[in-house]
Design a protein around this motif. Structure first.
Motif, PDB file in Angstrom:
ATOM      1  N   ALA A 223      44.535  33.532  50.919  1.00 38.28           N
ATOM      2  CA  ALA A 223      44.441  32.948  49.585  1.00 38.28           C
ATOM      3  C   ALA A 223      45.330  33.597  48.529  1.00 38.28           C
ATOM      4  N   ARG A 224      45.605  34.874  48.633  1.00 36.66           N
ATOM      5  CA  ARG A 224      46.308  35.577  47.560  1.00 36.66           C
ATOM      6  C   ARG A 224      47.517  36.338  48.102  1.00 36.66           C
TER       7      ARG A 224
ATOM      8  N   LYS B 156      46.128  38.304  36.503  1.00 40.25           N
ATOM      9  CA  LYS B 156      45.472  37.370  37.415  1.00 40.25           C
ATOM     10  C   LYS B 156      45.637  37.776  38.876  1.00 40.25           C
ATOM     11  N   GLU B 157      46.813  38.310  39.223  1.00 37.38           N
ATOM     12  CA  GLU B 157      47.061  38.636  40.635  1.00 37.38           C
ATOM     13  C   GLU B 157      46.468  39.980  41.051  1.00 37.38           C
TER      14      GLU B 157
ATOM     15  N   PRO C 285      40.076  30.963  49.560  1.00 34.42           N
ATOM     16  CA  PRO C 285      40.969  29.882  49.119  1.00 34.42           C
ATOM     17  C   PRO C 285      40.340  28.953  48.080  1.00 34.42           C
TER      18      PRO C 285
ATOM     19  N   ASP D  66      40.439  30.258  43.296  1.00 30.74           N
ATOM     20  CA  ASP D  66      41.667  30.524  42.549  1.00 30.74           C
ATOM     21  C   ASP D  66      41.413  30.967  41.114  1.00 30.74           C
ATOM     22  N   ASP D  67      40.344  30.497  40.508  1.00 28.94           N
ATOM     23  CA  ASP D  67      40.085  30.794  39.099  1.00 28.94           C
ATOM     24  C   ASP D  67      39.208  32.028  38.904  1.00 28.94           C
TER      25      ASP D  67
END
Length: 242
Positions: free
Chosen positions: A159-160, A178-179, A123, A126-127
């Motif tokens: 987190a994803r 990104k995903e 978590p 993110d980057d």
């Protein structure tokens, strides 16, 4: 303890050896395939009259695991079979209404700790791009490993949730999104098991990695769980609630 082994491949052979070293008894092995090197009482299915046992340890194949979960076997069950996870977990939870049932795609306590780390770290990342890499010996038939799926689940659940697992980049000619979470599988030699999670950011990479140096860590894990599960009430157990 009196142990019933489900399957007699490389893993349950190690379970048997370590169990006997510690004074436990192997009362039988359930295996539908020919097992000429098995020194124990051999049973081809759960329809046979099986010996009394304190706990069953299953390192086998989803087909045999499903047969066990559909049977009237009424003792604590430890399941470390990988493959067909969603189907098996659903069946395990049903069986857990009448038996203590433990499941882990990897019986190493270290992998459990790795999973906990990912639930905490992911978590915060993110980057960062995420890549998962797993390596196993050339005899392993499922890919990716059940452990890698377990690690991927920990990341996506915490987190994803919109993650897109990418198993083969040769099928596309475009940049990484990104995903995306890349999944890389390596098979060769006698590699026991290696799992690595890469968090790749701008000018830095964070890596979390677990390396199994012997199959004994999985056998030891199963035996340690067995000593606890025999005293548990009916229910579905994992390393999170055992």
């Amino acid at each position: 303890m009196d142990l019933l082994l489900v399957g007699y491949g490389a893993m349950n052979k190690r379970v048997a050896a370590l169990a006997e070293d510690r004074g436990h008894t192997i009362v039988g092995v359930v295996s539908p395939v020919e097992t000429p090197d098995c020194p124990y009482s051999l049973f081809s299915s759960f329809d046979e009259s099986l010996p009394n046992a304190d706990v069953a340890i299953d390192f086998s194949h989803p087909n045999l695991t499903k047969e066990m979960l559909s049977s009237d076997l009424a003792i604590p069950i430890i399941i470390a079979t990988t493959g067909e996870k969603d189907t098996l977990v659903e069946m395990m939870k049903e069986k857990a209404k009448s038996n203590p049932v433990f499941f882990s795609a990897n019986m190493s306590y270290g992998v459990h700790i790795l999973t906990q780390l990912l639930q905490t770290v992911a978590p915060m990342m993110d980057d960062y791009d995420i890549e998962l890499i797993e390596k196993h010996h050339n005899q392993k038939i499922d890919a990716p490993s059940g452990t890698l799926v377990k690690l991927l689940d920990a990341i996506t659940e915490e987190a994803r949730p919109d993650a897109n697992p990418v198993y083969n980049r040769s099928q596309v000619t475009e940049k990484r999104e990104k995903e995306d979470i890349g999944i890389s599988t390596i098979r060769g030699g006698t590699i026991v098991g290696e799992h690595e999670v890469l968090f790749a950011g701008v000018d830095e990479v964070i890596s979390i990695k677990h390396t199994a140096q012997s199959k004994d860590i999985f056998a030891n894990g199963a035996l340690k769980v067995a000593t606890q599960l025999v005293n548990k009430e009916n229910g579905f157990y994992t390393y999170h609630n055992l």
